[in-house]
Design a protein around this motif. Structure first.
Motif, short mmCIF file in Angstrom:
data_model
loop_
_atom_site.label_atom_id
_atom_site.label_comp_id
_atom_site.label_asym_id
_atom_site.label_seq_id
_atom_site.Cartn_x
_atom_site.Cartn_y
_atom_site.Cartn_z
N GLY A 52 41.40 -22.63 -15.05
CA GLY A 52 41.05 -23.85 -15.77
C GLY A 52 41.95 -25.02 -15.38
N HIS A 53 43.21 -24.74 -15.13
CA HIS A 53 44.14 -25.80 -14.69
C HIS A 53 43.80 -26.27 -13.28
CE1 HIS A 53 46.55 -24.70 -18.18
NE2 HIS A 53 47.25 -25.80 -17.96
N ILE A 54 43.38 -25.35 -12.43
CA ILE A 54 43.06 -25.73 -11.04
C ILE A 54 41.81 -26.62 -11.02
CG2 ILE A 54 42.38 -24.85 -8.76
CD1 ILE A 54 44.05 -22.31 -9.50
N MET A 55 40.87 -26.32 -11.91
CA MET A 55 39.65 -27.14 -11.99
C MET A 55 39.92 -28.46 -12.73
SD MET A 55 37.31 -25.56 -10.38
CE MET A 55 35.89 -26.57 -10.79
N GLY A 56 41.08 -28.58 -13.35
CA GLY A 56 41.39 -29.79 -14.11
C GLY A 56 40.71 -29.81 -15.48
N PHE A 57 40.22 -28.65 -15.93
CA PHE A 57 39.63 -28.58 -17.28
C PHE A 57 40.74 -28.60 -18.33
CE2 PHE A 57 36.13 -25.80 -15.22
CZ PHE A 57 35.41 -26.92 -14.86
N MET A 58 41.93 -28.18 -17.91
CA MET A 58 43.09 -28.18 -18.83
C MET A 58 44.27 -28.81 -18.10
SD MET A 58 42.99 -24.20 -19.85
CE MET A 58 41.47 -23.45 -20.45
N ILE A 66 48.90 -28.68 -8.12
CA ILE A 66 48.49 -29.31 -6.87
C ILE A 66 47.17 -28.68 -6.42
CG2 ILE A 66 49.20 -29.87 -4.48
CD1 ILE A 66 51.34 -30.54 -6.80
N VAL A 67 46.19 -29.49 -6.11
CA VAL A 67 44.92 -28.98 -5.63
C VAL A 67 44.44 -29.87 -4.49
CG1 VAL A 67 42.53 -28.41 -6.23
CG2 VAL A 67 44.32 -28.09 -7.92
N ALA A 68 43.98 -29.28 -3.42
CA ALA A 68 43.55 -30.03 -2.24
C ALA A 68 44.65 -30.98 -1.77
CB ALA A 68 42.23 -30.76 -2.50
N TYR A 69 45.86 -30.48 -1.79
CA TYR A 69 47.07 -31.20 -1.33
C TYR A 69 47.41 -32.42 -2.19
CZ TYR A 69 45.90 -28.50 2.85
OH TYR A 69 45.57 -27.49 3.73
N GLN A 70 46.83 -32.48 -3.42
CA GLN A 70 47.13 -33.63 -4.27
C GLN A 70 47.60 -33.15 -5.64
OE1 GLN A 70 43.79 -36.68 -4.03
NE2 GLN A 70 42.97 -35.01 -2.80
N ASP A 71 48.48 -33.92 -6.23
CA ASP A 71 48.93 -33.61 -7.58
C ASP A 71 47.84 -34.07 -8.55
OD1 ASP A 71 50.09 -33.37 -10.02
OD2 ASP A 71 52.01 -34.24 -9.44
N ILE A 72 47.20 -33.10 -9.20
CA ILE A 72 46.08 -33.46 -10.08
C ILE A 72 46.53 -33.56 -11.54
CG2 ILE A 72 44.41 -32.35 -8.54
CD1 ILE A 72 44.01 -30.28 -10.95
N THR A 73 47.82 -33.31 -11.78
CA THR A 73 48.31 -33.19 -13.17
C THR A 73 47.93 -34.38 -14.04
OG1 THR A 73 50.19 -32.09 -12.11
CG2 THR A 73 50.31 -32.41 -14.48
N GLN A 74 48.07 -35.58 -13.49
CA GLN A 74 47.81 -36.77 -14.31
C GLN A 74 46.47 -37.43 -13.96
OE1 GLN A 74 49.79 -37.33 -16.72
NE2 GLN A 74 51.50 -36.02 -16.09
N MET A 75 45.63 -36.74 -13.21
CA MET A 75 44.41 -37.41 -12.74
C MET A 75 43.41 -37.69 -13.86
SD MET A 75 43.19 -35.90 -9.10
CE MET A 75 44.09 -36.32 -7.60
N SER A 76 42.66 -38.77 -13.71
CA SER A 76 41.60 -39.10 -14.66
C SER A 76 40.38 -38.21 -14.37
CB SER A 76 41.20 -40.56 -14.47
OG SER A 76 40.64 -40.71 -13.17
N GLU A 77 39.44 -38.19 -15.32
CA GLU A 77 38.20 -37.43 -15.13
C GLU A 77 37.49 -37.85 -13.83
OE1 GLU A 77 36.10 -34.78 -16.12
OE2 GLU A 77 38.07 -34.38 -16.95
N GLN A 78 37.51 -39.14 -13.59
CA GLN A 78 36.82 -39.66 -12.41
C GLN A 78 37.44 -39.13 -11.11
OE1 GLN A 78 36.75 -43.91 -12.39
NE2 GLN A 78 35.39 -44.03 -10.63
N GLU A 79 38.78 -39.14 -11.07
CA GLU A 79 39.47 -38.60 -9.90
C GLU A 79 39.24 -37.10 -9.78
OE1 GLU A 79 43.55 -40.96 -9.24
OE2 GLU A 79 43.25 -40.32 -11.32
N LEU A 80 39.21 -36.44 -10.94
CA LEU A 80 39.01 -34.99 -10.92
C LEU A 80 37.63 -34.62 -10.39
CD1 LEU A 80 40.71 -34.00 -14.29
CD2 LEU A 80 41.43 -33.28 -12.00
N ARG A 81 36.66 -35.46 -10.65
CA ARG A 81 35.31 -35.18 -10.14
C ARG A 81 35.31 -35.12 -8.62
NH1 ARG A 81 33.15 -37.63 -14.81
NH2 ARG A 81 33.22 -39.73 -13.96
N ARG A 82 36.15 -35.95 -8.01
CA ARG A 82 36.29 -35.95 -6.56
C ARG A 82 36.91 -34.63 -6.08
NH1 ARG A 82 40.15 -38.19 -4.01
NH2 ARG A 82 41.02 -39.15 -5.86
#
Ligand SMILES: Nc1ncnc2c1ncn2[C@@H]1O[C@H](COP(=O)(O)OP(=O)(O)OP(=O)(O)O)[C@@H](O)[C@H]1O
Ligand SMILES: [Mg+2]
Length: 258
Positions: A52-58, A66-82
């Motif tokens: 769930g954390h890797i998908m950015g659901f949590m 880190i996912v796809a070489y990027q820190d997703i921890t603070q990403m917005s929903e819009q960035e996470l969709r990418r």
């Protein structure tokens, strides 16, 4: 280059997560591109929460994902969709549409692809079904399929998005040993042919040995082993030893846990 800062395709850096009780405590692991990580551990230990954390659901309470070489921890929903265009998850239930045939289920995930015309889409559906050895069930409905077949269709549908990374949550639970072996072979083939990065949550040690390069063993909120799959046998942690000593009959107790 993001790869300089984050050299691994997926990485947890000191990840903590508490719900009503602590679930992940200082969890660290990584997966390199093209590699397969197995996440192992008893029920409720935080395996699905990790996915769930890797998908950015949590989001973690502390630490970095880190996912796809990027820190997703603070990403917005819009960035996470990418990010979710690159990383996809195959759910245990398959999450197929009951009123659509197998072929239509896969076609559905191509609907938004503007780079394909109708004929291309049909060809892609056929190609994906062949890849998972399911060309013969194209016109059947999910209700006509066994659990294992549904999982294979769900995998084909996930591949329609041409992901770089695929997450499997217990892909061989509740299927018979032969289907389980078929699914393992399919996962291995996809890893080799498509160079997919994969993470598989499983209780199935045969599957782990077949497809995984590395393993993370979760126990009481912590990763008590993270390393190459072929060195897991050398791990001296009593819980790992006990888990490895379980025979198939006991492992099938997983069915009761669901
Ligand atoms: N969204 C949530 N809200 C609150 N608690 C949650 C949530 N998701 C998971 N949990 C809790 O976190 C813990 C870990 O759950 P998780 O689903 O990751 O277990 P698991 O290792 O996947 O187990 P299983 O093998 O049974 O699937 C459980 O105690 C669960 O109840
Ligand atoms: Mg789970």
């Amino acid at each position: 280059m993001p790869e300089d800062e984050y050299p691994h395709y997926v990485e947890f850096r000191h990840v903590y997560k508490t719900f009503d009780r602590p679930v992940l405590k200082d969890v660290n692991f990584f997966v390199d591109a093209g590699q397969t990580l197995a996440i192992i551990g008893r029920s409720g230990v935080g395996k699905s929460v990790s996915l769930g954390h890797i998908m950015g659901f949590m989001k973690p309470d502390k630490g970095q994902v880190i996912v796809a070489y990027q820190d997703i921890t603070q990403m917005s929903e819009q960035e996470l969709r990418r990010i979710r265009k690159k990383v996809t998850m195959v759910f245990q239930s398959g999450a197929l549409f009951d009123s659509l045939t197998v072929g239509e289920n896969i076609l559905f995930s191509l609907e938004l692809r503007e780079d394909y015309n109708e004929q291309n889409k049909e060809d892609v559906v056929n190609g994906l079904l062949e890849m998972v050895d399911l060309a013969h069930v194209k016109d059947l409905f999910p209700a006509d399929l066994s659990t294992g077949y549904k999982r294979a269709v769900a995998i084909a549908r996930a591949l329609a998005a041409q992901p770089e990374c695929i997450l499997y949550d217990e892909p061989t639970t509740m299927v018979d040993p032969i289907m389980s072996d078929d699914l393992s072979n399919l996962m291995l083939r996809l890893k080799r042919q498509l160079a997919l990065t994969s993470i598989v949550v499983t209780h199935d040690l045969d599957l782990m040995r077949k497809v995984a390069d590395t393993v993370m063993f979760l126990y009481k909120n912590e990763a008590i082993y993270f390393g190459p799959v072929n060195e897991l046998d050398k791990c001296q942690h009593p819980h790992v030893k006990q888990f490895l000593a379980m025979d198939r009959v006991e492992i099938s107790g997983k069915i009761e846990e669901e």
